[in-house]
Design a protein around this motif. Structure first.
Motif, PDB file in Angstrom:
ATOM      1  N   PHE A  43       0.815  -1.211   0.000  1.00 42.97           N
ATOM      2  CA  PHE A  43       0.000   0.000   0.000  1.00 42.97           C
ATOM      3  C   PHE A  43       0.852   1.267   0.000  1.00 42.97           C
ATOM      4  O   PHE A  43       0.393   2.322  -0.457  1.00 42.97           O
ATOM      5  CB  PHE A  43      -0.966  -0.024   1.186  1.00 42.97           C
ATOM      6  CG  PHE A  43      -2.135  -0.938   0.959  1.00 42.97           C
ATOM      7  CD1 PHE A  43      -3.188  -0.552   0.141  1.00 42.97           C
ATOM      8  CD2 PHE A  43      -2.177  -2.202   1.533  1.00 42.97           C
ATOM      9  CE1 PHE A  43      -4.268  -1.397  -0.091  1.00 42.97           C
ATOM     10  CE2 PHE A  43      -3.251  -3.048   1.312  1.00 42.97           C
ATOM     11  CZ  PHE A  43      -4.297  -2.653   0.495  1.00 42.97           C
ATOM     12  N   SER A  44       2.079   1.182   0.467  1.00 43.28           N
ATOM     13  CA  SER A  44       2.982   2.330   0.374  1.00 43.28           C
ATOM     14  C   SER A  44       3.362   2.588  -1.079  1.00 43.28           C
ATOM     15  O   SER A  44       3.347   3.735  -1.549  1.00 43.28           O
ATOM     16  CB  SER A  44       4.241   2.083   1.214  1.00 43.28           C
ATOM     17  OG  SER A  44       3.928   1.953   2.579  1.00 43.28           O
ATOM     18  N   VAL A  45       3.704   1.523  -1.791  1.00 43.72           N
ATOM     19  CA  VAL A  45       4.046   1.650  -3.211  1.00 43.72           C
ATOM     20  C   VAL A  45       2.839   2.139  -4.002  1.00 43.72           C
ATOM     21  O   VAL A  45       2.937   3.059  -4.834  1.00 43.72           O
ATOM     22  CB  VAL A  45       4.540   0.289  -3.764  1.00 43.72           C
ATOM     23  CG1 VAL A  45       4.612   0.320  -5.284  1.00 43.72           C
ATOM     24  CG2 VAL A  45       5.909  -0.048  -3.177  1.00 43.72           C
ATOM     25  N   TRP A  46       1.703   1.533  -3.740  1.00 41.85           N
ATOM     26  CA  TRP A  46       0.458   1.889  -4.431  1.00 41.85           C
ATOM     27  C   TRP A  46       0.083   3.348  -4.164  1.00 41.85           C
ATOM     28  O   TRP A  46      -0.223   4.122  -5.080  1.00 41.85           O
ATOM     29  CB  TRP A  46      -0.633   0.957  -3.935  1.00 41.85           C
ATOM     30  CG  TRP A  46      -1.896   0.914  -4.728  1.00 41.85           C
ATOM     31  CD1 TRP A  46      -2.357   1.846  -5.629  1.00 41.85           C
ATOM     32  CD2 TRP A  46      -2.888  -0.127  -4.677  1.00 41.85           C
ATOM     33  NE1 TRP A  46      -3.567   1.458  -6.135  1.00 41.85           N
ATOM     34  CE2 TRP A  46      -3.912   0.255  -5.571  1.00 41.85           C
ATOM     35  CE3 TRP A  46      -3.010  -1.303  -3.960  1.00 41.85           C
ATOM     36  CZ2 TRP A  46      -5.053  -0.536  -5.754  1.00 41.85           C
ATOM     37  CZ3 TRP A  46      -4.141  -2.088  -4.147  1.00 41.85           C
ATOM     38  CH2 TRP A  46      -5.141  -1.711  -5.043  1.00 41.85           C
ATOM     39  N   GLY A  47       0.117   3.752  -2.891  1.00 40.42           N
ATOM     40  CA  GLY A  47      -0.209   5.131  -2.527  1.00 40.42           C
ATOM     41  C   GLY A  47       0.760   6.130  -3.132  1.00 40.42           C
ATOM     42  O   GLY A  47       0.352   7.209  -3.585  1.00 40.42           O
ATOM     43  N   GLY A  48       2.044   5.770  -3.149  1.00 36.58           N
ATOM     44  CA  GLY A  48       3.041   6.647  -3.769  1.00 36.58           C
ATOM     45  C   GLY A  48       2.775   6.851  -5.246  1.00 36.58           C
ATOM     46  O   GLY A  48       2.888   7.967  -5.780  1.00 36.58           O
ATOM     47  N   PHE A  87      -7.744   1.286  -4.398  1.00 41.26           N
ATOM     48  CA  PHE A  87      -6.896   1.428  -3.211  1.00 41.26           C
ATOM     49  C   PHE A  87      -7.757   1.549  -1.952  1.00 41.26           C
ATOM     50  O   PHE A  87      -7.534   0.845  -0.955  1.00 41.26           O
ATOM     51  CB  PHE A  87      -6.003   2.661  -3.366  1.00 41.26           C
ATOM     52  CG  PHE A  87      -5.119   2.944  -2.187  1.00 41.26           C
ATOM     53  CD1 PHE A  87      -3.851   2.384  -2.102  1.00 41.26           C
ATOM     54  CD2 PHE A  87      -5.539   3.779  -1.156  1.00 41.26           C
ATOM     55  CE1 PHE A  87      -3.025   2.641  -1.013  1.00 41.26           C
ATOM     56  CE2 PHE A  87      -4.734   4.034  -0.062  1.00 41.26           C
ATOM     57  CZ  PHE A  87      -3.473   3.468   0.008  1.00 41.26           C
ATOM     58  N   LEU A  88      -8.748   2.441  -1.995  1.00 37.00           N
ATOM     59  CA  LEU A  88      -9.583   2.675  -0.814  1.00 37.00           C
ATOM     60  C   LEU A  88     -10.399   1.440  -0.451  1.00 37.00           C
ATOM     61  O   LEU A  88     -10.516   1.085   0.732  1.00 37.00           O
ATOM     62  CB  LEU A  88     -10.506   3.870  -1.071  1.00 37.00           C
ATOM     63  CG  LEU A  88      -9.805   5.227  -1.257  1.00 37.00           C
ATOM     64  CD1 LEU A  88     -10.820   6.301  -1.621  1.00 37.00           C
ATOM     65  CD2 LEU A  88      -9.036   5.617   0.002  1.00 37.00           C
ATOM     66  N   HIS A  96      -8.203  -6.291  -3.770  1.00 39.57           N
ATOM     67  CA  HIS A  96      -6.961  -5.784  -4.350  1.00 39.57           C
ATOM     68  C   HIS A  96      -6.419  -6.666  -5.470  1.00 39.57           C
ATOM     69  O   HIS A  96      -5.578  -6.220  -6.248  1.00 39.57           O
ATOM     70  CB  HIS A  96      -5.896  -5.634  -3.256  1.00 39.57           C
ATOM     71  CG  HIS A  96      -5.759  -6.829  -2.377  1.00 39.57           C
ATOM     72  ND1 HIS A  96      -6.476  -6.977  -1.221  1.00 39.57           N
ATOM     73  CD2 HIS A  96      -4.990  -7.941  -2.501  1.00 39.57           C
ATOM     74  CE1 HIS A  96      -6.153  -8.123  -0.644  1.00 39.57           C
ATOM     75  NE2 HIS A  96      -5.272  -8.728  -1.405  1.00 39.57           N
ATOM     76  N   VAL A  97      -6.915  -7.908  -5.573  1.00 42.43           N
ATOM     77  CA  VAL A  97      -6.440  -8.787  -6.637  1.00 42.43           C
ATOM     78  C   VAL A  97      -6.679  -8.166  -8.017  1.00 42.43           C
ATOM     79  O   VAL A  97      -5.930  -8.416  -8.965  1.00 42.43           O
ATOM     80  CB  VAL A  97      -7.122 -10.171  -6.529  1.00 42.43           C
ATOM     81  CG1 VAL A  97      -8.634 -10.045  -6.734  1.00 42.43           C
ATOM     82  CG2 VAL A  97      -6.532 -11.143  -7.535  1.00 42.43           C
ATOM     83  N   LEU A  98      -7.705  -7.314  -8.139  1.00 40.54           N
ATOM     84  CA  LEU A  98      -7.976  -6.668  -9.416  1.00 40.54           C
ATOM     85  C   LEU A  98      -6.838  -5.750  -9.843  1.00 40.54           C
ATOM     86  O   LEU A  98      -6.686  -5.439 -11.016  1.00 40.54           O
ATOM     87  CB  LEU A  98      -9.278  -5.864  -9.340  1.00 40.54           C
ATOM     88  CG  LEU A  98     -10.542  -6.617  -8.908  1.00 40.54           C
ATOM     89  CD1 LEU A  98     -11.744  -5.694  -8.945  1.00 40.54           C
ATOM     90  CD2 LEU A  98     -10.781  -7.817  -9.811  1.00 40.54           C
TER      91      LEU A  98
END
Length: 272
Positions: A43-48, A87-88, A96-98
């Motif tokens: 989620f850090s990578v995704w949020g970034g 993400f949310l 999140h698999v999508l």
């Protein structure tokens, strides 16, 4: 140079997020369980990636010195909205698999926007009414894109279970009933925003006619009726499984025709 670096890092982060999701899915298929540390990393990578993508969108489409919102800018913003919603939702639901498909797609749109910004006609959405209609349309399309991919996964899972061949990746997915519930949850929200987009379209009818986008309205209305019938069938007759998947993909197909068709007209028929 700074903007190019931001775009490159955002693209890399999106693809890294997709790879981390694939790793988690393989681990779950093997019977393992992802650690809290790996979840934080994901989620850090995704949020970034989302934050950097937002900077790219602002710089190209909304800042005073930017080239404006072109065709690839619209696609990029749609991908960003998809990434944000996914993400949310993924924070509290096993959806999140999508992102295995959607995150790399978002990375591709960043790269295309960086490479081709200014090379396609700009879309004038400065009028508040048209801006609201455009934003609502993009949100609706984004949510129903997520629903369409969820429907495909549901179809694959349903077929595997009925054929008594639940492979490792299928076993890693949430239970069928949960997948079905999530599908209609997403469709419900997408339908709300699609309805709002069509209502606001009434107030920008002159702009629609001026831009020769009547076909977009027609196809979007057809998609609205398809999803309305699907939701009615769900709550009145308990539609699920293959029937739900077919109606979801049919409605999404009409929406794609409306959305992509309008982008093609903007790019090919309007003066630059």
């Amino acid at each position: 140079m700074l903007l190019a670096t931001i775009g490159f890092v955002a693209t890399v982060l999106y693809f890294t997020g997709g790879a981390l999701l694939m790793q988690r899915l393989r681990l779950a298929a093997a019977g393992g369980r992802a650690s809290t540390r790996s979840r934080i990393a994901l989620f850090s990578v995704w949020g970034g990636a989302i934050l950097l993508h937002a900077l790219i969108i602002y710089s190209f489409s909304f800042s005073p010195g930017g080239p404006g919102m072109g065709v690839f800018g619209i696609v990029s913003m749609t991908a960003w909205i998809i990434a944000v919603f996914l993400f949310l939702w993924s924070l509290n639901h096993p959806i999140h698999v999508l992102g295995i498909v959607l995150l790399p797609f978002a990375g591709v749109t960043v790269a295309l926007e960086m490479a081709l910004a200014g090379a396609t006609p700009m879309v004038d959405v400065m009028e508040p009414g048209l801006r609201a209609h455009t934003l609502l349309s993009m949100i609706a399309f984004s949510l129903l894109t997520i629903a369409a991919i969820q429907a495909v996964l549901l179809a694959v899972q349903n077929r595997s279970l009925h054929n008594h061949r639940p492979g490792g990746l299928i076993r890693a997915l949430p239970p069928l009933s949960m997948m079905d519930s999530m599908l209609f949850h997403i469709i419900g929200w997408g339908f709300v925003f699609l309805t709002a987009a069509l209502i606001t379209g009434v107030f920008v009818w002159d702009d629609v006619m001026t831009r020769s986008l009547m076909h977009k309205v027609l196809f979007a209305v057809i998609a609205w009726f398809v999803f309305a019938i699907l939701l009615f069938g769900r709550f009145r007759f308990g539609w699920r499984g293959r029937k739900a998947v077919r109606w979801t993909l049919a409605g999404f197909a009409w929406l794609v025709v409306a959305y992509v068709g309008s982008l093609v007209i903007v790019e090919m028929m309007m003066p630059a």
